[in-house]
Design an enzyme around this catalytic site. Structure first.
Site, mmCIF file in Angstrom:
data_model
loop_
_atom_site.group_PDB
_atom_site.id
_atom_site.type_symbol
_atom_site.label_atom_id
_atom_site.label_comp_id
_atom_site.label_asym_id
_atom_site.label_seq_id
_atom_site.Cartn_x
_atom_site.Cartn_y
_atom_site.Cartn_z
ATOM 1 N N ALA A 23 -8.422 2.545 -2.206
ATOM 2 C CA ALA A 23 -7.033 2.260 -1.969
ATOM 3 C C ALA A 23 -6.178 2.859 -3.219
ATOM 4 C CB ALA A 23 -6.879 0.712 -2.052
ATOM 5 N N LEU A 24 -6.241 4.316 -2.691
ATOM 6 C CA LEU A 24 -5.932 5.466 -3.723
ATOM 7 C C LEU A 24 -4.296 5.193 -3.862
ATOM 8 C CD1 LEU A 24 -8.396 8.271 -3.223
ATOM 9 C CD2 LEU A 24 -8.570 6.192 -4.825
ATOM 10 N N GLY A 27 -1.737 6.489 -9.384
ATOM 11 C CA GLY A 27 -2.615 6.393 -10.556
ATOM 12 C C GLY A 27 -3.811 6.949 -10.775
ATOM 13 N N HIS A 28 -4.731 6.654 -9.676
ATOM 14 C CA HIS A 28 -5.876 7.466 -9.324
ATOM 15 C C HIS A 28 -5.774 8.945 -9.277
ATOM 16 C CE1 HIS A 28 -6.577 3.423 -7.213
ATOM 17 N NE2 HIS A 28 -7.443 3.510 -7.850
ATOM 18 N N GLN A 52 -19.068 -6.486 -9.638
ATOM 19 C CA GLN A 52 -17.919 -6.790 -10.785
ATOM 20 C C GLN A 52 -16.867 -7.877 -10.153
ATOM 21 O OE1 GLN A 52 -16.730 -2.319 -10.469
ATOM 22 N NE2 GLN A 52 -14.642 -3.523 -10.643
ATOM 23 N N GLY A 138 -8.492 5.265 -16.499
ATOM 24 C CA GLY A 138 -7.028 4.847 -16.706
ATOM 25 C C GLY A 138 -6.927 3.598 -17.730
ATOM 26 N N LYS A 140 -4.587 1.901 -17.807
ATOM 27 C CA LYS A 140 -4.284 0.631 -16.889
ATOM 28 C C LYS A 140 -5.259 -0.486 -17.229
ATOM 29 C CE LYS A 140 -2.555 -1.990 -13.695
ATOM 30 N NZ LYS A 140 -3.916 -2.655 -13.301
ATOM 31 N N ASP A 141 -6.558 -0.151 -16.957
ATOM 32 C CA ASP A 141 -7.549 -1.128 -17.435
ATOM 33 C C ASP A 141 -8.279 -0.706 -18.953
ATOM 34 O OD1 ASP A 141 -8.178 -2.233 -14.671
ATOM 35 O OD2 ASP A 141 -7.876 -0.053 -14.292
HETATM 36 P P1 AMP Z 1 -9.747 1.056 -9.591
HETATM 37 O O1 AMP Z 1 -9.662 1.842 -8.304
HETATM 38 O O2 AMP Z 1 -8.801 0.092 -9.850
HETATM 39 O O3 AMP Z 1 -11.150 0.784 -9.934
HETATM 40 O O4 AMP Z 1 -9.321 2.046 -10.721
HETATM 41 C C1 AMP Z 1 -10.147 3.567 -10.644
HETATM 42 C C2 AMP Z 1 -9.340 4.104 -11.782
HETATM 43 O O5 AMP Z 1 -8.217 4.481 -11.814
HETATM 44 C C3 AMP Z 1 -9.827 3.238 -13.168
HETATM 45 O O6 AMP Z 1 -10.109 3.954 -14.232
HETATM 46 C C4 AMP Z 1 -8.383 2.781 -13.420
HETATM 47 O O7 AMP Z 1 -7.941 2.333 -14.971
HETATM 48 C C5 AMP Z 1 -7.505 4.049 -13.188
HETATM 49 N N1 AMP Z 1 -6.184 3.295 -12.620
HETATM 50 C C6 AMP Z 1 -5.755 2.379 -11.871
HETATM 51 N N2 AMP Z 1 -4.455 2.131 -11.730
HETATM 52 C C7 AMP Z 1 -3.875 3.247 -12.691
HETATM 53 C C8 AMP Z 1 -2.424 3.481 -13.082
HETATM 54 N N3 AMP Z 1 -1.408 2.636 -12.564
HETATM 55 N N4 AMP Z 1 -2.458 4.351 -13.805
HETATM 56 C C9 AMP Z 1 -3.552 5.132 -14.249
HETATM 57 N N5 AMP Z 1 -4.739 5.032 -14.164
HETATM 58 C C10 AMP Z 1 -5.053 3.829 -13.183
#
Ligand code: AMP
Length: 271
Positions: A23-24, A27-28, A52, A138, A140-141
């Protein structure tokens, strides 16, 4: 996958790896951009990791948009995408899990029991499958980035963990795959999260040093926007995540709350 990455490394290429749940969004893609800048070949994984998610969480509803994701990655240009099935990652009889480090205990660890056990397990597995030089996460987390860093150090993982800044919409909302659950009204409500973090940072700049005062002001902003279910508003040491009472040095403000049925998290450095 491992053979592909090993071949790159045998050619002397520096390999970057971006683990995601798909769901890119931008941020990704900012992580992919950073990896492309610093590395010679980039691999992205897309895997919605069931271990998780808690039993009452959104695993079944989590957005899965593989075709669109592959389109985006083709456009920015990555060398390889690893999108395994759940059965490939966790075949029948799978029973080994990573015990997460101490920094996984508070905040998300408290609200989502087992979450970081699943994160550490899948990240360690992915690092074995994609033996990269650098892996990109990121801010963000934020707690997740600390947990992964600590695990990499504690378990002598032979790669570097890079943490990149949070990408936001123009109005401040941190990009998240879960934002697509929000109705227009909920999206407006969710803006209070970034507003509260900004206000915390401004109050600190004006000289406020009491974490209790800052937390209470941030909670008021969330309540004022109609956000009732707040999992936490924390001001914590940016390395250990121990709660801070008085801000003698920069501290991390972290928020987790529910907007409608969607749980959102965000954070910002104060000072
Ligand atoms: P996820 O798909 O939510 O597991 O996120 C994958 C990676 O993208 C993780 O390292 C997140 O921290 C990063 N990420 C998610 N949202 C953002 C954002 N808004 N800005 C920067 N990195 C992000």
């Amino acid at each position: 996958m491992r053979a592909i990455v090993r071949a790159w490394r045998a050619e002397g290429k520096r390999v970057g790896f971006v683990p995601t749940m798909g769901a890119l969004h931008e941020g990704h893609l900012s992580l992919v951009e950073a990896a492309r800048k610093e590395c010679d070949a980039v691999a992205v994984s897309i895997f919605v990791n069931p271990t998780q998610f808690g039993p009452s969480e959104d695993l079944a509803q989590y957005p899965r948009t593989l075709e669109a994701d592959l389109g985006l990655l083709a456009k920015v240009g990555v060398e390889s995408v690893f999108a395994p099935s759940v059965e490939a990652m966790y075949p029948a009889g799978y029973s080994t899990f990573v015990e997460p480090p101490q920094v996984a205990v508070p905040l998300e660890g408290h609200c989502r029991p087992g979450h970081f056990r699943g994160v550490c397990t899948v990240v360690l597995k992915l690092f074995q499958i994609v033996p990269a030089d650098r892996a990109y996460f990121g801010q963000k987390d934020f707690q997740q980035s600390l947990v992964v860093r600590r695990m990499a150090r504690d378990l002598d993982l032979p790669l570097e963990i890079v943490v990149c800044p949070t990408i936001r919409e123009a109005d401040g909302l941190a990009l998240s795959s879960r934002n697509r659950y929000l109705s227009p009204a909920e999206r407006r409500q969710a803006l209070a999260i970034a507003r509260a973090l900004r206000a915390g940072s401004e109050e600190m700049a004006r000289g406020e040093r009491s974490a209790a005062a800052l937390r209470s002001m941030m909670r008021d902003i969330l309540h004022g926007a109609g956000i009732e279910r707040i999992d936490y508003v924390a001001i914590a040491d940016p390395e250990t995540l121990d709660e801070v009472a008085t801000l003698k040095r920069p501290a991390m403000a972290l928020i987790a709350c529910h907007v409608g049925t969607t749980r959102l998290i965000d954070n910002a450095m104060l000072g």
